[in-house]
Motif scaffolding. Structure first.
Motif, mmCIF file in Angstrom:
data_model
loop_
_atom_site.group_PDB
_atom_site.id
_atom_site.type_symbol
_atom_site.label_atom_id
_atom_site.label_comp_id
_atom_site.label_asym_id
_atom_site.label_seq_id
_atom_site.Cartn_x
_atom_site.Cartn_y
_atom_site.Cartn_z
ATOM 1 N N SER A 128 11.847 3.630 -18.163
ATOM 2 C CA SER A 128 12.431 3.996 -17.108
ATOM 3 C C SER A 128 11.160 3.641 -15.930
ATOM 4 O O SER A 128 10.335 4.202 -16.092
ATOM 5 N N ILE A 129 11.942 2.984 -14.755
ATOM 6 C CA ILE A 129 10.777 2.834 -13.691
ATOM 7 C C ILE A 129 11.208 3.293 -12.525
ATOM 8 O O ILE A 129 12.533 3.764 -12.222
ATOM 9 N N GLY A 130 10.305 3.794 -11.821
ATOM 10 C CA GLY A 130 10.449 4.748 -10.533
ATOM 11 C C GLY A 130 9.437 4.487 -9.525
ATOM 12 O O GLY A 130 8.334 3.899 -9.745
ATOM 13 N N ARG A 131 9.430 5.370 -8.492
ATOM 14 C CA ARG A 131 8.425 5.698 -7.470
ATOM 15 C C ARG A 131 8.288 4.241 -6.779
ATOM 16 O O ARG A 131 6.940 3.914 -6.701
ATOM 17 N N TYR A 132 9.080 3.427 -6.247
ATOM 18 C CA TYR A 132 8.559 2.500 -5.482
ATOM 19 C C TYR A 132 9.585 2.105 -4.334
ATOM 20 O O TYR A 132 10.662 2.610 -4.386
ATOM 21 N N ILE A 134 0.720 2.484 -11.033
ATOM 22 C CA ILE A 134 -0.211 1.433 -10.444
ATOM 23 C C ILE A 134 -0.381 2.274 -8.993
ATOM 24 O O ILE A 134 0.431 2.876 -8.242
ATOM 25 N N THR A 135 -1.500 2.535 -8.796
ATOM 26 C CA THR A 135 -2.214 2.955 -7.563
ATOM 27 C C THR A 135 -2.750 1.894 -6.695
ATOM 28 O O THR A 135 -4.185 1.719 -6.626
ATOM 29 N N PRO A 136 -2.178 1.209 -5.936
ATOM 30 C CA PRO A 136 -3.035 -0.248 -5.109
ATOM 31 C C PRO A 136 -4.111 0.545 -4.225
ATOM 32 O O PRO A 136 -3.874 1.569 -3.715
ATOM 33 N N GLY A 137 -4.971 -0.734 -3.624
ATOM 34 C CA GLY A 137 -6.073 -0.009 -2.913
ATOM 35 C C GLY A 137 -7.278 0.129 -3.418
ATOM 36 O O GLY A 137 -7.702 -0.629 -4.194
ATOM 37 N N VAL A 138 -7.732 1.239 -3.119
ATOM 38 C CA VAL A 138 -9.233 1.472 -3.621
ATOM 39 C C VAL A 138 -9.153 1.717 -4.787
ATOM 40 O O VAL A 138 -10.144 1.351 -5.689
ATOM 41 N N ARG A 139 -8.317 2.313 -5.510
ATOM 42 C CA ARG A 139 -8.405 2.882 -6.978
ATOM 43 C C ARG A 139 -8.174 1.639 -8.028
ATOM 44 O O ARG A 139 -8.590 1.800 -9.313
ATOM 45 N N GLN A 140 -7.051 0.983 -7.555
ATOM 46 C CA GLN A 140 -6.771 -0.172 -8.368
ATOM 47 C C GLN A 140 -6.565 -1.525 -7.353
ATOM 48 O O GLN A 140 -6.100 -1.532 -6.722
ATOM 49 N N ALA A 141 -7.003 -2.657 -8.058
ATOM 50 C CA ALA A 141 -6.984 -3.858 -7.422
ATOM 51 C C ALA A 141 -6.234 -4.941 -8.370
ATOM 52 O O ALA A 141 -6.312 -4.805 -9.651
ATOM 53 N N PRO A 142 -5.549 -5.749 -7.792
ATOM 54 C CA PRO A 142 -4.598 -6.834 -8.498
ATOM 55 C C PRO A 142 -5.773 -7.755 -9.306
ATOM 56 O O PRO A 142 -6.801 -7.877 -9.008
ATOM 57 N N ASP A 143 -5.062 -8.392 -10.374
ATOM 58 C CA ASP A 143 -6.189 -9.235 -10.984
ATOM 59 C C ASP A 143 -6.125 -10.635 -10.104
ATOM 60 O O ASP A 143 -5.791 -10.687 -9.055
ATOM 61 N N ASP A 144 -6.779 -11.645 -10.818
ATOM 62 C CA ASP A 144 -6.742 -13.196 -10.190
ATOM 63 C C ASP A 144 -5.753 -13.585 -9.573
ATOM 64 O O ASP A 144 -5.818 -14.415 -8.643
ATOM 65 N N THR A 145 -4.494 -13.228 -10.148
ATOM 66 C CA THR A 145 -3.500 -13.956 -9.721
ATOM 67 C C THR A 145 -2.589 -13.127 -8.944
ATOM 68 O O THR A 145 -1.302 -13.312 -8.763
ATOM 69 N N ASN A 146 -3.263 -11.987 -8.279
ATOM 70 C CA ASN A 146 -2.462 -11.082 -7.453
ATOM 71 C C ASN A 146 -1.452 -10.133 -8.224
ATOM 72 O O ASN A 146 -0.320 -9.967 -7.542
ATOM 73 N N VAL A 147 -1.535 -9.998 -9.299
ATOM 74 C CA VAL A 147 -0.655 -9.184 -10.262
ATOM 75 C C VAL A 147 -1.200 -7.693 -10.652
ATOM 76 O O VAL A 147 -2.580 -7.662 -10.983
ATOM 77 N N TYR A 148 -0.717 -6.903 -10.761
ATOM 78 C CA TYR A 148 -1.146 -5.514 -11.082
ATOM 79 C C TYR A 148 -0.650 -5.191 -12.474
ATOM 80 O O TYR A 148 0.899 -4.965 -12.657
ATOM 81 N N SER A 160 0.710 -1.129 -0.075
ATOM 82 C CA SER A 160 0.041 -0.032 0.105
ATOM 83 C C SER A 160 0.805 1.238 0.105
ATOM 84 O O SER A 160 0.400 2.524 -0.239
ATOM 85 N N LYS A 161 2.216 1.233 0.609
ATOM 86 C CA LYS A 161 3.192 2.398 0.603
ATOM 87 C C LYS A 161 3.615 2.539 -1.050
ATOM 88 O O LYS A 161 4.213 3.462 -1.397
ATOM 89 N N ASP A 162 3.650 1.659 -2.041
ATOM 90 C CA ASP A 162 4.375 1.579 -3.185
ATOM 91 C C ASP A 162 3.247 2.187 -4.262
ATOM 92 O O ASP A 162 2.122 1.861 -4.351
ATOM 93 N N TYR A 163 3.791 2.941 -5.064
ATOM 94 C CA TYR A 163 2.944 3.580 -6.229
ATOM 95 C C TYR A 163 4.024 3.537 -7.443
ATOM 96 O O TYR A 163 4.408 4.421 -8.065
ATOM 97 N N PRO A 164 4.289 1.978 -7.957
ATOM 98 C CA PRO A 164 5.206 1.927 -8.938
ATOM 99 C C PRO A 164 4.775 2.853 -10.272
ATOM 100 O O PRO A 164 3.575 2.478 -10.448
ATOM 101 N N LEU A 165 5.599 3.016 -11.115
ATOM 102 C CA LEU A 165 5.108 3.688 -12.478
ATOM 103 C C LEU A 165 6.398 3.284 -13.324
ATOM 104 O O LEU A 165 7.578 3.323 -12.655
ATOM 105 N N TYR A 166 6.096 3.281 -14.461
ATOM 106 C CA TYR A 166 7.252 3.415 -15.690
ATOM 107 C C TYR A 166 6.688 4.333 -16.698
ATOM 108 O O TYR A 166 5.562 4.569 -16.842
ATOM 109 N N SER A 167 7.930 4.796 -17.395
ATOM 110 C CA SER A 167 7.722 5.754 -18.289
ATOM 111 C C SER A 167 8.474 5.447 -19.523
ATOM 112 O O SER A 167 9.438 4.619 -19.597
ATOM 113 N N VAL A 168 7.910 5.518 -20.735
ATOM 114 C CA VAL A 168 8.743 5.461 -22.058
ATOM 115 C C VAL A 168 9.021 6.768 -22.614
ATOM 116 O O VAL A 168 8.168 7.689 -22.466
#
Length: 124
Positions: free
Chosen positions: A98-102, A65-79, A39-47
């Motif tokens: 480029s990957i960041g914010r995690y 990715i905004t985990p929690g209320v706004r976004q939930a993982p799929d059936d395999t617990n993957v975002y 819930s502390k992570d908000y990973p993102l990537y940019s091209v």
């Protein structure tokens, strides 16, 4: 870039940037499936794209990715996080991710990619 066709149309720099060999209109598709996002992570990537010297960096697309209320993982617990963009690219320009914010996360290596698909030979 494991086929001879890819090598004929794209180059790869030492820092994993794709170099465009032929000007045209491209679909740029990027995908990362994040796992174990807290819930502390908000990973993102940019091209991004750059000029032929690797400068003048411009954002092409971004996915966050905004985990929690706004976004939930799929059936395999993957975002899943995917982007598609149609863009004009010139010979010599470079495209990269480029990957960041995690704090910590895992990525499924099978769903981590950057793909460029040339649509035509049109040039501006």
């Amino acid at each position: 870039m494991n086929s001879s066709m890819s090598i004929d149309h794209y180059g790869l720099t030492n820092d994993s940037r794709v170099v465009i060999k032929h000007e045209g209109i491209y679909i740029v598709h990027a995908s990362i499936h994040f796992m174990s996002v807290s819930s502390k992570d908000y990973p993102l990537y940019s091209v991004y794209k750059t000029d032929s010297l690797g400068g003048n960096q411009q954002l092409v697309s971004k996915c966050m990715i905004t985990p929690g209320v706004r976004q939930a993982p799929d059936d395999t617990n993957v975002y899943p996080c995917q982007t598609w963009q149609i863009i004009h690219l010139k010979q010599g320009e470079q495209v990269f991710m480029s990957i960041g914010r995690y704090t910590w996360f895992q990525v499924e290596k099978e769903t981590f990619h950057l793909a460029l698909i040339k649509l035509n030979d049109y040039s501006l």
